[in-house]
Enzyme design. Sequence first.
Site, PDB file in Angstrom:
ATOM      1  N   HIS A  10       0.826  -1.206   0.000  1.00  0.00           N
ATOM      2  CA  HIS A  10       0.000   0.000   0.000  1.00  0.00           C
ATOM      3  C   HIS A  10       0.866   1.265   0.000  1.00  0.00           C
ATOM      4  O   HIS A  10       1.802   1.382   0.798  1.00  0.00           O
ATOM      5  CB  HIS A  10      -0.880  -0.023   1.261  1.00  0.00           C
ATOM      6  CG  HIS A  10      -1.843   1.112   1.365  1.00  0.00           C
ATOM      7  ND1 HIS A  10      -1.977   1.866   2.515  1.00  0.00           N
ATOM      8  CD2 HIS A  10      -2.739   1.623   0.479  1.00  0.00           C
ATOM      9  CE1 HIS A  10      -2.919   2.774   2.341  1.00  0.00           C
ATOM     10  NE2 HIS A  10      -3.396   2.646   1.115  1.00  0.00           N
ATOM     11  N   ASP A  39      -1.017   6.345  -5.092  1.00  0.00           N
ATOM     12  CA  ASP A  39      -1.995   7.387  -5.423  1.00  0.00           C
ATOM     13  C   ASP A  39      -1.386   8.369  -6.421  1.00  0.00           C
ATOM     14  O   ASP A  39      -0.227   8.772  -6.260  1.00  0.00           O
ATOM     15  CB  ASP A  39      -2.381   8.153  -4.153  1.00  0.00           C
ATOM     16  CG  ASP A  39      -2.814   7.223  -3.037  1.00  0.00           C
ATOM     17  OD1 ASP A  39      -3.780   6.472  -3.238  1.00  0.00           O
ATOM     18  OD2 ASP A  39      -2.164   7.238  -1.971  1.00  0.00           O
ATOM     19  N   HIS A  52      -1.016  11.527  -1.873  1.00  0.00           N
ATOM     20  CA  HIS A  52      -2.293  11.183  -1.234  1.00  0.00           C
ATOM     21  C   HIS A  52      -3.093  12.416  -0.848  1.00  0.00           C
ATOM     22  O   HIS A  52      -4.272  12.535  -1.178  1.00  0.00           O
ATOM     23  CB  HIS A  52      -2.038  10.316  -0.006  1.00  0.00           C
ATOM     24  CG  HIS A  52      -3.293   9.829   0.653  1.00  0.00           C
ATOM     25  ND1 HIS A  52      -4.014  10.598   1.541  1.00  0.00           N
ATOM     26  CD2 HIS A  52      -3.976   8.665   0.528  1.00  0.00           C
ATOM     27  CE1 HIS A  52      -5.077   9.917   1.939  1.00  0.00           C
ATOM     28  NE2 HIS A  52      -5.073   8.749   1.343  1.00  0.00           N
TER      29      HIS A  52
HETATM   30  O1  G3P Z   1      -6.544   1.953  -2.961  1.00  0.00           O
HETATM   31  C1  G3P Z   1      -6.759   1.543  -1.664  1.00  0.00           C
HETATM   32  C2  G3P Z   1      -6.491   2.612  -0.655  1.00  0.00           C
HETATM   33  O2  G3P Z   1      -5.258   3.212  -0.931  1.00  0.00           O
HETATM   34  C3  G3P Z   1      -7.566   3.648  -0.595  1.00  0.00           C
HETATM   35  O3  G3P Z   1      -7.403   4.561   0.454  1.00  0.00           O
HETATM   36  O4  G3P Z   1      -6.774   6.731   1.398  1.00  0.00           O
HETATM   37  O5  G3P Z   1      -5.125   4.894   1.386  1.00  0.00           O
HETATM   38  O6  G3P Z   1      -5.723   6.026  -0.742  1.00  0.00           O
HETATM   39  P1  G3P Z   1      -6.191   5.597   0.624  1.00  0.00           P
HETATM   40 MG    MG Z   2      -4.608   4.805  -2.201  1.00  0.00          MG
END
Ligand code: G3P
Ligand code: MG
Length: 247
Positions: A10, A39, A52
């Site tokens: 992630h 992101d 992000h």
């Molecule tokens: O794509 C999954 C996750 O990254 C979504 O939430 O806020 O971590 O971008 P966030």
């Molecule tokens: Mg994300």
Amino acid sequence: MWTYPRVLAHRGGGILAPENTMAALHCAVTHGFRAVEFDVMAVRGDGLVLMHDPVLGRTVVGEGRVADFTLDELVAMDAGGWHSPAFSGEPVAGFADAAAFCLSHGLWMNVEIKPAPGMDAHTGFLVGQACSRLPAASVLLSSFSIEALLAAQDAAPEVPRAWLVDVVPPDWASTLRRLGASALHVNARFLTPDQAVAVKNAGYGLFCYTVNEPDQAHALRAIGVDAICTDRLDLIGAHFFDGVPQA
Ligand code: G3P
Ligand code: MG
């Protein structure tokens, strides 16, 4: 259905590196990962960066709206010092560099379109265009923004798309059809077993974010979840699901 890796790092490297940076992608490779989520945001001058938050301050030294700066201005900023002194001076990553790194290191990409407020369609279109130049099957787009996903579809109908939701809404099936999406990405905390069965029976890929406890990962797999992303590359490795039966 899900033909991609089952465990994704992630924001590039989870908690082990500053999020959405080249250092994070290096971290994923070092830990043996074959897939990452990160992101992507459009900024002034139509550049694309890994980011992000819509404002500077949390992960990048500075203040103001990210989208008010150009790519060149952003890559001169420190996106690593917030994490730990070892990463001080780590720059903001441009999407082109990040994608090139992933391709050369065998990292499959889940590119989350993360529009700055009011820039949904513009961002979706630019990210779709950029991803249409990448090899087929190297990327899956996702977004919470329906507008961004529709724009990405306009720009690059051939690049697969997933809809990101916190909670599975009642109209999930009709929305996936409208988006031409192949998968639903759901907050792991809120997915119910019945929802998992319904999504899988309808023929869609099912992905959960963000899973940091091995027991939770096993439980999600047992209800039919295809893949997850994790911040804990040290606890849930790239091969965590190998040999683990799906529901
Ligand atoms: O794509 C999954 C996750 O990254 C979504 O939430 O806020 O971590 O971008 P966030
Ligand atoms: Mg994300």
